[in-house]
Scaffold this active site. Structure first.
Site, PDB file in Angstrom:
ATOM      1  N   ASP A 197      14.098  17.865  24.303  1.00  0.00           N
ATOM      2  CA  ASP A 197      14.252  17.894  25.756  1.00  0.00           C
ATOM      3  C   ASP A 197      13.145  18.709  26.429  1.00  0.00           C
ATOM      4  OD1 ASP A 197      15.437  17.235  28.127  1.00  0.00           O
ATOM      5  OD2 ASP A 197      17.339  18.263  27.744  1.00  0.00           O
ATOM      6  N   TYR A 218       6.661  24.093  38.517  1.00  0.00           N
ATOM      7  CA  TYR A 218       6.363  23.144  39.596  1.00  0.00           C
ATOM      8  C   TYR A 218       7.281  23.367  40.789  1.00  0.00           C
ATOM      9  CZ  TYR A 218       6.787  18.884  42.346  1.00  0.00           C
ATOM     10  OH  TYR A 218       6.884  18.005  43.406  1.00  0.00           O
ATOM     11  N   HIS A 244      15.170  21.541  31.784  1.00  0.00           N
ATOM     12  CA  HIS A 244      15.309  20.197  32.372  1.00  0.00           C
ATOM     13  C   HIS A 244      16.504  20.127  33.333  1.00  0.00           C
ATOM     14  CE1 HIS A 244      15.215  15.610  31.291  1.00  0.00           C
ATOM     15  NE2 HIS A 244      14.932  15.841  32.561  1.00  0.00           N
ATOM     16  N   THR A 266       9.931  18.443  47.899  1.00  0.00           N
ATOM     17  CA  THR A 266      10.719  17.763  46.870  1.00  0.00           C
ATOM     18  C   THR A 266      12.171  18.242  46.827  1.00  0.00           C
ATOM     19  OG1 THR A 266      10.898  17.567  44.449  1.00  0.00           O
ATOM     20  CG2 THR A 266       9.814  19.521  45.260  1.00  0.00           C
ATOM     21  N   ASP A 267      13.042  17.396  46.283  1.00  0.00           N
ATOM     22  CA  ASP A 267      14.436  17.815  46.066  1.00  0.00           C
ATOM     23  C   ASP A 267      14.559  18.863  44.964  1.00  0.00           C
ATOM     24  OD1 ASP A 267      13.870  16.146  43.898  1.00  0.00           O
ATOM     25  OD2 ASP A 267      15.565  14.789  44.212  1.00  0.00           O
ATOM     26  N   GLU A 268      13.501  18.988  44.137  1.00  0.00           N
ATOM     27  CA  GLU A 268      13.602  19.879  42.971  1.00  0.00           C
ATOM     28  C   GLU A 268      13.738  21.342  43.363  1.00  0.00           C
ATOM     29  OE1 GLU A 268      11.170  19.166  39.617  1.00  0.00           O
ATOM     30  OE2 GLU A 268      11.173  17.004  39.880  1.00  0.00           O
ATOM     31  N   VAL A 283      12.296   9.391  25.301  1.00  0.00           N
ATOM     32  CA  VAL A 283      13.392   9.756  26.214  1.00  0.00           C
ATOM     33  C   VAL A 283      13.774  11.204  25.914  1.00  0.00           C
ATOM     34  CG1 VAL A 283      15.778   9.270  26.873  1.00  0.00           C
ATOM     35  CG2 VAL A 283      14.209   7.383  26.340  1.00  0.00           C
ATOM     36  N   LYS A 308       6.553  24.722  44.616  1.00  0.00           N
ATOM     37  CA  LYS A 308       6.870  23.941  45.825  1.00  0.00           C
ATOM     38  C   LYS A 308       7.814  24.736  46.736  1.00  0.00           C
ATOM     39  CE  LYS A 308       5.824  20.274  46.831  1.00  0.00           C
ATOM     40  NZ  LYS A 308       4.618  19.739  47.549  1.00  0.00           N
TER      41      LYS A 308
HETATM   42  P1  NAD Z   1       0.081  12.940  42.744  1.00  0.00           P
HETATM   43  O1  NAD Z   1      -0.134  13.910  41.635  1.00  0.00           O
HETATM   44  O2  NAD Z   1       0.012  11.481  42.460  1.00  0.00           O
HETATM   45  O3  NAD Z   1      -0.965  13.222  43.912  1.00  0.00           O
HETATM   46  C1  NAD Z   1      -1.344  14.515  44.287  1.00  0.00           C
HETATM   47  C2  NAD Z   1      -2.717  14.422  44.922  1.00  0.00           C
HETATM   48  O4  NAD Z   1      -3.116  15.747  45.328  1.00  0.00           O
HETATM   49  C3  NAD Z   1      -3.795  13.906  43.980  1.00  0.00           C
HETATM   50  O5  NAD Z   1      -4.566  12.924  44.613  1.00  0.00           O
HETATM   51  C4  NAD Z   1      -4.622  15.133  43.663  1.00  0.00           C
HETATM   52  O6  NAD Z   1      -5.988  14.850  43.372  1.00  0.00           O
HETATM   53  C5  NAD Z   1      -4.469  15.924  44.959  1.00  0.00           C
HETATM   54  N1  NAD Z   1      -4.729  17.359  44.763  1.00  0.00           N
HETATM   55  C6  NAD Z   1      -4.234  18.144  43.777  1.00  0.00           C
HETATM   56  N2  NAD Z   1      -4.733  19.398  43.917  1.00  0.00           N
HETATM   57  C7  NAD Z   1      -5.510  19.390  45.033  1.00  0.00           C
HETATM   58  C8  NAD Z   1      -6.292  20.380  45.676  1.00  0.00           C
HETATM   59  N3  NAD Z   1      -6.344  21.645  45.227  1.00  0.00           N
HETATM   60  N4  NAD Z   1      -6.981  20.044  46.793  1.00  0.00           N
HETATM   61  C9  NAD Z   1      -6.944  18.755  47.251  1.00  0.00           C
HETATM   62  N5  NAD Z   1      -6.232  17.774  46.674  1.00  0.00           N
HETATM   63  C10 NAD Z   1      -5.528  18.093  45.564  1.00  0.00           C
HETATM   64  O7  NAD Z   1       1.463  13.349  43.393  1.00  0.00           O
HETATM   65  P2  NAD Z   1       2.497  12.492  44.254  1.00  0.00           P
HETATM   66  O8  NAD Z   1       3.579  12.040  43.363  1.00  0.00           O
HETATM   67  O9  NAD Z   1       1.760  11.531  45.089  1.00  0.00           O
HETATM   68  O10 NAD Z   1       3.114  13.651  45.170  1.00  0.00           O
HETATM   69  C11 NAD Z   1       2.569  13.925  46.457  1.00  0.00           C
HETATM   70  C12 NAD Z   1       3.393  15.017  47.126  1.00  0.00           C
HETATM   71  O11 NAD Z   1       4.738  14.579  47.238  1.00  0.00           O
HETATM   72  C13 NAD Z   1       3.446  16.315  46.337  1.00  0.00           C
HETATM   73  O12 NAD Z   1       3.392  17.377  47.245  1.00  0.00           O
HETATM   74  C14 NAD Z   1       4.784  16.280  45.637  1.00  0.00           C
HETATM   75  O13 NAD Z   1       5.274  17.580  45.424  1.00  0.00           O
HETATM   76  C15 NAD Z   1       5.616  15.528  46.646  1.00  0.00           C
HETATM   77  N6  NAD Z   1       6.757  14.755  46.121  1.00  0.00           N
HETATM   78  C16 NAD Z   1       6.579  13.867  45.096  1.00  0.00           C
HETATM   79  C17 NAD Z   1       7.655  13.097  44.668  1.00  0.00           C
HETATM   80  C18 NAD Z   1       7.518  12.081  43.565  1.00  0.00           C
HETATM   81  O14 NAD Z   1       8.513  11.541  43.115  1.00  0.00           O
HETATM   82  N7  NAD Z   1       6.322  11.758  43.099  1.00  0.00           N
HETATM   83  C19 NAD Z   1       8.913  13.275  45.262  1.00  0.00           C
HETATM   84  C20 NAD Z   1       9.056  14.216  46.280  1.00  0.00           C
HETATM   85  C21 NAD Z   1       7.957  14.942  46.707  1.00  0.00           C
HETATM   86  O1  DAU Z   2      12.533  14.758  42.270  1.00  0.00           O
HETATM   87  C1  DAU Z   2      11.271  14.681  42.847  1.00  0.00           C
HETATM   88  C2  DAU Z   2      10.233  14.909  41.781  1.00  0.00           C
HETATM   89  O2  DAU Z   2      10.201  13.739  40.979  1.00  0.00           O
HETATM   90  C3  DAU Z   2       8.852  15.209  42.346  1.00  0.00           C
HETATM   91  O3  DAU Z   2       8.897  16.410  43.058  1.00  0.00           O
HETATM   92  C4  DAU Z   2       7.824  15.315  41.208  1.00  0.00           C
HETATM   93  O4  DAU Z   2       6.526  15.480  41.754  1.00  0.00           O
HETATM   94  C5  DAU Z   2       7.871  14.037  40.407  1.00  0.00           C
HETATM   95  O5  DAU Z   2       6.996  14.144  39.304  1.00  0.00           O
HETATM   96  C6  DAU Z   2       9.288  13.768  39.923  1.00  0.00           C
HETATM   97  O6  DAU Z   2       9.699  14.765  38.952  1.00  0.00           O
HETATM   98  P1  DAU Z   2      10.544  14.380  37.653  1.00  0.00           P
HETATM   99  O7  DAU Z   2      10.342  15.444  36.646  1.00  0.00           O
HETATM  100  O8  DAU Z   2      11.924  14.000  37.990  1.00  0.00           O
HETATM  101  O9  DAU Z   2       9.760  13.012  37.241  1.00  0.00           O
HETATM  102  P2  DAU Z   2       9.276  12.443  35.828  1.00  0.00           P
HETATM  103  O10 DAU Z   2       8.803  11.058  36.074  1.00  0.00           O
HETATM  104  O11 DAU Z   2       8.375  13.370  35.106  1.00  0.00           O
HETATM  105  O12 DAU Z   2      10.638  12.384  35.001  1.00  0.00           O
HETATM  106  C7  DAU Z   2      11.770  11.667  35.469  1.00  0.00           C
HETATM  107  C8  DAU Z   2      12.895  11.896  34.473  1.00  0.00           C
HETATM  108  O13 DAU Z   2      12.547  11.256  33.241  1.00  0.00           O
HETATM  109  C9  DAU Z   2      13.121  13.360  34.134  1.00  0.00           C
HETATM  110  O14 DAU Z   2      14.501  13.582  33.946  1.00  0.00           O
HETATM  111  C10 DAU Z   2      12.384  13.550  32.812  1.00  0.00           C
HETATM  112  C11 DAU Z   2      12.500  12.181  32.152  1.00  0.00           C
HETATM  113  N1  DAU Z   2      11.360  11.800  31.295  1.00  0.00           N
HETATM  114  C12 DAU Z   2      10.118  11.856  31.806  1.00  0.00           C
HETATM  115  C13 DAU Z   2       9.030  11.507  31.051  1.00  0.00           C
HETATM  116  C14 DAU Z   2       7.618  11.583  31.621  1.00  0.00           C
HETATM  117  C15 DAU Z   2      11.594  11.346  30.002  1.00  0.00           C
HETATM  118  O15 DAU Z   2      12.733  11.254  29.536  1.00  0.00           O
HETATM  119  N2  DAU Z   2      10.504  10.992  29.257  1.00  0.00           N
HETATM  120  C16 DAU Z   2       9.228  11.067  29.716  1.00  0.00           C
HETATM  121  O16 DAU Z   2       8.275  10.765  28.938  1.00  0.00           O
END
Ligand code: NAD
Ligand code: DAU
Length: 360
Positions: free
Chosen positions: A296, A162, A300, A136-138, A218, A166
């Site tokens: 917040d 988180y 954040h 992730t970019d985080e 928000v 990562k």
């Molecule tokens: P998600 O939570 O939807 O999916 C994660 C999956 O991993 C789930 O199916 C869960 O059951 C499985 N899992 C969790 N713990 C496990 C374990 N111990 N053993 C086996 N499986 C397990 O998440 P996502 O949004 O699909 O993210 C997938 C990957 O991409 C993650 O590594 C996340 O860090 C990365 N990522 C996500 C985003 C985003 O915006 N969602 C962006 C950049 C990177």
């Molecule tokens: O940047 C990549 C990441 O993006 C991934 O690594 C994470 O797995 C993925 O969950 C996501 O993280 P964020 O924290 O950015 O995503 P989220 O959807 O939780 O929140 C997006 C933005 O919106 C963040 O600034 C928090 C804000 N937010 C989120 C929720 C759930 C709100 O304002 N209200 C909300 O209820």
């Protein structure tokens, strides 16, 4: 040579989109496609149900921390490629309970790396084996409004449990290349959106709350910026890196698409206000009236932005989706798939929601 792939977390949001993308793009391939997923709250067999009929596909319920299971799968399925998505992925949950994040994201990734190293060494280190770690970019921390975007050499500065977990897993994947020569690849991607995203995340949460007439929470002033990428673009980027990058490489992936949270919420209100009635669903309340500013998120991050010039230059990948079109399609998908998301609003989810939002 066929790729026999183990896709961890393949029943989650991005993983399931990737498995579908992979099977579609390799229609006549004899390679195995094995998903290992714990099927926890975010892992949903329904996300890959349409793939079950394919002989080469199998979904294994299990934990990436289970070394003997991982080793058995690598051997039995002759795995030569791991694409590692499995993770605890939600920042808010990591604030409520960080232990699971260290366990899965750090210990789980370590377990996979060790098992794959043993497997790769036992085959005399074939040069075509790959371990692609999806990150992730985080990990890079937070940007001020006018800071330049993150590059692959930006120092790590994670701010949540988180992102810290990562970052730890990224460092392990990097170390396995430098120490053992194991062919690892790391991708760091920005925020994804699209179909099959669990309702806890910003975009689906807002869509469902609008439909159900619930407040739209928000965080803070709503001015935090994320760089949004359609999940299909993330899938093509991962495949590109897998096919073209050199072992040890790291690539940033992003959408060149920085948007403030409040602007997204406004767009979602307008899209839902237009599309729901057109699809026969009356909304209980005018969407924008539901917007509620809440306390917040601790720690954040203010802004993320990815410099993707390396992947554009080296590998010729760039995002294809236009955000307006992609967001509209995503809203339509949630409106059309109540049967998918309704069961996810379980007692466990309601408990989590009350704990997170009840006190805000
Ligand atoms: P998600 O939570 O939807 O999916 C994660 C999956 O991993 C789930 O199916 C869960 O059951 C499985 N899992 C969790 N713990 C496990 C374990 N111990 N053993 C086996 N499986 C397990 O998440 P996502 O949004 O699909 O993210 C997938 C990957 O991409 C993650 O590594 C996340 O860090 C990365 N990522 C996500 C985003 C985003 O915006 N969602 C962006 C950049 C990177
Ligand atoms: O940047 C990549 C990441 O993006 C991934 O690594 C994470 O797995 C993925 O969950 C996501 O993280 P964020 O924290 O950015 O995503 P989220 O959807 O939780 O929140 C997006 C933005 O919106 C963040 O600034 C928090 C804000 N937010 C989120 C929720 C759930 C709100 O304002 N209200 C909300 O209820």
């Amino acid at each position: 040579m066929s790729k026999h792939v183990l896709i961890t977390g393949g029943a989650g949001f991005i993983g399931s989109n990737f498995v579908r993308h992979w099977c579609k793009n390799h229609p006549d391939d004899n390679g195995r496609v094995v998903v290992l997923d714990i099927l926890g709250y975010a892992g949903n067999p329904a996300n890959v149900a349409d793939l079950e009929e394919q002989e080469r596909f199998s979904l294994v319920k299990g934990d990436i921390c289970d070394r003997s299971l991982v080793t058995e799968l690598l051997t039995r399925e002759k795995i030569n490629t791991i694409i590692h998505f499995a993770a605890e992925s939600h920042v808010d949950r990591s604030i409520l309970g960080p232990a699971a994040f260290v366990q899965t994201n750090v210990v789980g990734t370590f377990t996979l790396l060790e098992a794959f190293r043993q497997h790769w060494e036992a085959q005399a280190k074939p040069s075509h084996y790959r371990f692609l770690h999806v990150s992730t970019d985080e990990v890079y921390g937070s940007l001020a409004a006018d800071d330049p975007a993150f590059t692959e050499t930006t120092p790590y500065a994670p701010n949540s449990p988180y992102s810290a977990s990562k970052a730890g897993s990224d460092h392990l994947a990097r170390a396995y290349f430098h120490t053992y020569g194991m062919p690892t690849l790391i991708t760091n991607c920005s925020n994804n959106y699209g179909p099959y995203q669990f309702p806890e995340k910003l975009i689906p949460l807002m869509c469902l709350n609008i439909l159900l007439g619930k407040p739209l929470p928000v965080y803070g002033d709503g001015q935090n910026v994320r760089d949004w990428l359609h999940v299909s673009d993330h899938c093509t980027a991962i495949e590109t890196v897998l096919n073209q990058a050199n072992p040890g490489d790291v690539y940033n992936i992003g959408g060149n698409n920085q948007v403030k949270n409040l602007d997204i919420v406004h767009q979602l209100c307008d899209l839902m206000g237009e599309l729901a009635p057109a699809m026969g669903m009356e909304l209980p309340t005018a969407p924008r009236e539901l917007i509620t500013f809440v306390r917040d998120r601790p720690g954040h991050d203010r802004r993320y932005a990815m410099d993707i010039s390396k992947i554009e230059r080296d590998l010729g990948w760039s995002p294809a989706y236009n955000f307006e079109t992609g967001l509209r399609q995503t809203v339509e998908w949630y409106l059309q798939h109540r049967d998918w998301w309704q069961p996810l609003l379980s007692e466990e989810y309601k408990g989590y929601y009350a704990k997170l939002y009840g006190q805000r």
